[in-house]
Design an enzyme around this catalytic site. Structure first.
Site, PDB file in Angstrom:
ATOM      1  N   GLU A  94       0.841  -1.206   0.000  1.00 53.40           N
ATOM      2  CA  GLU A  94       0.000   0.000   0.000  1.00 53.40           C
ATOM      3  C   GLU A  94       0.870   1.248   0.000  1.00 53.40           C
ATOM      4  OE1 GLU A  94      -3.942  -1.848   2.183  1.00 53.40           O
ATOM      5  OE2 GLU A  94      -2.535  -0.777   3.435  1.00 53.40           O
ATOM      6  N   CYS A 107       3.482   8.618   0.830  1.00 56.20           N
ATOM      7  CA  CYS A 107       4.063   7.710   1.821  1.00 56.20           C
ATOM      8  C   CYS A 107       4.180   6.351   1.128  1.00 56.20           C
ATOM      9  CB  CYS A 107       3.144   7.639   3.036  1.00 56.20           C
ATOM     10  SG  CYS A 107       3.675   6.421   4.239  1.00 56.20           S
ATOM     11  N   CYS A 114       6.728  -6.864   6.801  1.00 52.57           N
ATOM     12  CA  CYS A 114       7.883  -6.278   7.494  1.00 52.57           C
ATOM     13  C   CYS A 114       8.542  -7.351   8.348  1.00 52.57           C
ATOM     14  CB  CYS A 114       7.453  -5.107   8.364  1.00 52.57           C
ATOM     15  SG  CYS A 114       8.864  -4.198   9.055  1.00 52.57           S
ATOM     16  N   CYS A 118       7.109  -4.302  15.469  1.00 53.49           N
ATOM     17  CA  CYS A 118       6.613  -3.239  16.350  1.00 53.49           C
ATOM     18  C   CYS A 118       5.176  -3.594  16.761  1.00 53.49           C
ATOM     19  CB  CYS A 118       6.646  -1.900  15.629  1.00 53.49           C
ATOM     20  SG  CYS A 118       8.288  -1.523  14.999  1.00 53.49           S
ATOM     21  N   CYS A 121       1.953  -1.782  15.310  1.00 56.52           N
ATOM     22  CA  CYS A 121       1.875  -1.558  13.860  1.00 56.52           C
ATOM     23  C   CYS A 121       1.158  -2.717  13.164  1.00 56.52           C
ATOM     24  CB  CYS A 121       3.293  -1.402  13.314  1.00 56.52           C
ATOM     25  SG  CYS A 121       3.358  -1.372  11.521  1.00 56.52           S
ATOM     26  N   CYS A 339      -0.652   6.322   9.728  1.00 51.37           N
ATOM     27  CA  CYS A 339       0.598   5.717  10.177  1.00 51.37           C
ATOM     28  C   CYS A 339       0.337   4.462  11.010  1.00 51.37           C
ATOM     29  CB  CYS A 339       1.314   6.691  11.093  1.00 51.37           C
ATOM     30  SG  CYS A 339       2.562   7.600  10.278  1.00 51.37           S
TER      31      CYS A 339
END
Ligand code: SF4
Length: 346
Positions: A94, A107, A114, A118, A121, A339
């Site tokens: 995305e 962004c 990933c 985290c 996230c 975010c």
């Protein structure tokens, strides 16, 4: 047996020129095709209208252009646009367009999923499938630039590497993409308008400084106390704050460019005076500015936005210590584009 064709955009300009010479053509033809591939972002060899039909067919026989496809595009009430982008192998990442009155920011993602974890996230819940190629990063920027012109009548002004993935875990491809984005043979954007946001990989921060990169650096810090940071960003155990601090000092000594710290304040996690004091102390190691980011919930109750009082305490203490602080309101929350919310849900 079908021969797997090579991605033509994996070739440098020199390699493309050599290819044409070996085909008995002029090296100059390589320049023409290179311009189509990057500056004009051609999706097909057919589009290359100043190249002969035979040459286009020869390219078609030998290569593919693995262009991304914007699968779905969602527009938020606040004007934010989120693209779900399909890659040549069917995987999806995305990217987001964030408009304000003065700028339009892209962004972009650097990995599919990933490798870091985290806890706050949404992307962390997707397994890292692979790194993005330079052209796949570049294409995300081109797609958003086109949307910016279409919806806001102006070209893209800024880029942040803050989408899916840790850009410093895909360093070489991110650097190659930025080279193309900033090159006059690509988009010709100023590196000053590009920010790479990392969760903090000390060895790679030093490498960027050694490589004399010209773009900006942001670090998602979220806590300046090791025990706290490790609970929310477990890789902090491998890359503790002491090493991060040392790498940032190295970055500043070499580049003389300020660092931005991205910081979210959560209720019961990092909202005490002890957290604030540790952060202020960290901010004094190297010249910096702070972005306090509003938290975007991701379906579980573990993380909640801190009270306004806690945010004010942070802001007041930072300002008293002459540290520049901005508060970033969340954008695109209604379409999961804010975010930490990117999770291929659309
Ligand atoms: S915040 Fe960034 S580095 Fe951390 S898991 Fe999410 S995408 Fe990866």
């Amino acid at each position: 047996m079908e021969i797997k064709k090579k991605d033509i955009r994996a070739l440098t300009k020199e390699q493309l020129r050599d290819f044409f010479v070996k085909q008995g053509d002029k090296a100059f033809r390589g320049n023409q095709v290179y311009e189509w591939l990057w500056q004009k972002s051609a999706h097909n060899f057919e589009d290359m209208t100043n190249v002969s039909k035979e040459t286009r067919q020869m390219l078609e026989d030998n290569f593919v252009i693995n262009h991304i496809k914007v699968d779905t595009m969602q527009r938020s009430n606040d004007g934010t646009v989120k693209n779900a982008v399909r890659l040549h192998d069917g995987l999806i990442v995305e990217s987001v367009l964030i408009p304000t009155t003065t700028r339009t920011t892209a962004c972009v993602s650097s990995q599919v999923g990933c490798s870091l974890d985290c806890k706050f996230c949404a992307t962390a819940r997707l397994k890292r499938m692979r790194n993005l190629n330079p052209d796949e990063i570049y294409d995300q920027v081109v797609a958003i630039d086109n949307e910016s012109k279409l919806y806001y009548n102006r070209p893209l002004s800024n880029i942040v590497f803050m989408g899916m993935g840790e850009p410093l875990m895909n360093y070489n491809n991110v650097i190659k993409a930025i080279d193309k984005i900033t090159s006059p043979e690509g988009l010709g954007m100023s590196p000053k308008r590009i920010t790479l946001s990392t969760s903090g990989v000390p060895k790679m921060i030093k490498k960027m400084a050694d490589d004399a990169v010209k773009f900006n650096l942001a670090v998602s810090l979220h806590s300046a106390i090791d025990e706290v940071r490790t609970t929310i960003m477990p890789f902090n155990e491998t890359f503790p704050l002491k090493d991060l601090k040392e790498s940032l000092e190295y970055w500043y000594a070499k580049t003389k460019r300020k660092i931005s710290y991205e910081y979210v304040v959560w209720k019961g996690i990092n909202d005490t005076q002890k957290d604030i004091d540790a952060f202020v102390k960290f901010c004094k190691y190297v010249p910096c500015k702070v972005n306090i980011i509003e938290y975007n919930p991701i379906d579980d109750g573990d993380f909640q936005q801190a009270t306004n009082q806690a945010l004010e305490d942070y802001i007041n203490t930072l300002e008293k210590n002459r540290i520049v602080v901005n508060v970033r309101r969340s954008r695109g929350k209604d379409i999961d584009a804010a975010c930490g919310q990117l999770a291929n849900k659309s």
